[in-house]
Design a protein around this motif. Structure first.
Motif, PDB file in Angstrom:
ATOM      1  N   CYS A  76     -14.225 -23.072 -17.795  1.00 43.01           N
ATOM      2  CA  CYS A  76     -14.136 -21.871 -18.637  1.00 43.01           C
ATOM      3  C   CYS A  76     -15.294 -20.924 -18.303  1.00 43.01           C
ATOM      4  O   CYS A  76     -16.322 -21.353 -17.788  1.00 43.01           O
ATOM      5  CB  CYS A  76     -14.164 -22.245 -20.122  1.00 43.01           C
TER       6      CYS A  76
ATOM      7  N   CYS B 167     -20.166 -25.742 -21.040  1.00 43.46           N
ATOM      8  CA  CYS B 167     -20.021 -25.196 -22.389  1.00 43.46           C
ATOM      9  C   CYS B 167     -20.478 -26.271 -23.372  1.00 43.46           C
ATOM     10  O   CYS B 167     -20.599 -27.437 -23.002  1.00 43.46           O
ATOM     11  CB  CYS B 167     -18.575 -24.792 -22.644  1.00 43.46           C
TER      12      CYS B 167
ATOM     13  N   CYS C 218     -18.224 -23.254 -16.716  1.00 42.75           N
ATOM     14  CA  CYS C 218     -18.490 -24.635 -17.105  1.00 42.75           C
ATOM     15  C   CYS C 218     -18.075 -25.553 -15.947  1.00 42.75           C
ATOM     16  O   CYS C 218     -16.966 -25.447 -15.430  1.00 42.75           O
ATOM     17  CB  CYS C 218     -17.716 -24.995 -18.366  1.00 42.75           C
TER      18      CYS C 218
ATOM     19  N   CYS D  16     -17.989 -29.366 -23.827  1.00 41.84           N
ATOM     20  CA  CYS D  16     -18.018 -30.366 -22.753  1.00 41.84           C
ATOM     21  C   CYS D  16     -19.334 -31.134 -22.762  1.00 41.84           C
ATOM     22  O   CYS D  16     -19.356 -32.345 -22.561  1.00 41.84           O
ATOM     23  CB  CYS D  16     -17.826 -29.703 -21.389  1.00 41.84           C
TER      24      CYS D  16
ATOM     25  N   CYS E 124     -14.859 -27.874 -17.446  1.00 39.33           N
ATOM     26  CA  CYS E 124     -13.545 -27.323 -17.826  1.00 39.33           C
ATOM     27  C   CYS E 124     -13.268 -25.965 -17.176  1.00 39.33           C
ATOM     28  O   CYS E 124     -12.207 -25.392 -17.354  1.00 39.33           O
ATOM     29  CB  CYS E 124     -13.427 -27.221 -19.339  1.00 39.33           C
TER      30      CYS E 124
HETATM   31 ZN   LIG Z   1     -16.452 -26.956 -20.686  1.00 38.72          ZN
END
Ligand SMILES: [Zn+2]
Length: 317
Positions: free
Chosen positions: A234, A264, A229, A267, A232
């Protein structure tokens, strides 16, 4: 036949005359022109038709809501003042960014009727006579008189216009051409106070626009970028990969690879049409350089800052 000196304008001449001449301090006449065109197109029967003010002001609300709340197009042509319709919308909707769609927004916020009534009261009396330069052939009939160069509508006004059947037939038949001419004049007017991408397309779409699928961009980004992502960091699950417009779509009004990142769903939802931070701007600039997208990248930083200047708010990233 005796020569009378004044020839009546044809509808075509009249329409072009109205949209290209006259008062230059707001865009109401374009909004009314668009309403008359769209309304005529939607009619099945061609006959003289009563249109109540409420219907016109509802269309005004929609046209100006999109310009003010979604695209942030500025309307201050006169120094230190903006058209009343914008003040009314700002007073009701607030200056904060509104991420929902038009329908969803007014489903959640129940004041649509009050807003429409206020627009009817404060804006229409000024614009309705402007589509009737008195000595010419007119599109509709409406009660008003001119006193000291100002239009005055009698207090017992019936609050409707009577659109002529002949005018409906003309507007329907020439819809495409007239609509294009109108949008062009409208955009020319707004160009004076706005530096925004795709201004003409935005004015052409003062309603919900169907967005293109981003699947092909997802495939490209998955091939060339990290499967993380952008916001963030991830690791992205296969069933939770979204494509996000770094600078809001409502501003860029297009899907361009240099402005797209993987994110993601959390977000993506949170970002909505907010602007990301300057740190994220540096991050996407670096990414674009790395992926060699700079040739097609029309200076993302310039877009970013003009978007911010236009009034888009900063989000949490
Ligand atoms: Zn994210």
């Amino acid at each position: 036949m005796a020569y009378t000196g004044v020839r009546k304008m044809t509808f075509e001449e009249l329409f072009i005359y109205i949209i290209s001449k006259g008062k230059k301090d707001n865009t109401y006449k374009f909004a009314l022109g668009k309403f008359l065109l769209d309304y005529s197109l939607s009619l099945r029967d061609i006959k003289d038709t009563k249109i109540y003010y409420g219907e016109i002001s509802e269309a005004f609300l929609k046209y100006y809501w999109f310009q003010e709340c979604k695209y942030k197009i500025k309307q201050d042509f006169k120094q230190n003042s903006q058209p009343i319709v914008i003040t009314i919308i700002q007073n009701f909707c607030g200056a904060e960014y509104i991420p929902d769609s038009y329908d969803k927004y007014f489903k959640k916020n129940k004041f649509k009727e009050d807003l429409t009534k206020l627009i009817e009261k404060k804006c229409l009396n000024d614009v309705i006579p402007r589509f009737q330069p008195e000595e010419y052939n007119n599109f509709y009939f409406h009660n008003h008189e001119k006193v000291n160069k100002k239009y005055k509508v009698p207090s017992n006004d019936d609050k409707f216009i009577l659109l002529q059947g002949e005018a409906i037939s003309f507007l329907k038949k020439n819809y495409e051409l007239l609509h294009k001419a109108l949008i062009l004049e409208w955009a020319k007017f707004l160009e004076k106070t706005n530096f925004t991408p795709k201004l003409i397309s935005k004015i052409e779409n003062l309603g919900e626009t169907k967005r293109n699928s981003l699947t092909r961009f997802k495939k490209i980004l998955l091939e060339i970028d990290n499967k993380k992502c952008f916001y963030c960091n991830c690791n992205l699950d296969n069933d939770d990969i979204h494509v996000d417009h770094f600078i809001p779509w409502s501003y860029v009004f297009d899907d361009e690879l240099w402005n797209l990142v993987l994110s993601c769903s959390k977000c993506n939802l949170k970002k909505s049409d907010y602007l990301a931070s300057e740190n994220s701007l540096v991050k996407i600039q670096t990414r674009n350089e790395k992926l060699n997208l700079v040739q097609t990248n029309k200076d993302i930083s310039e877009y970013y800052h003009s978007c911010k200047k236009a009034g888009f708010l900063m989000g949490a990233f």
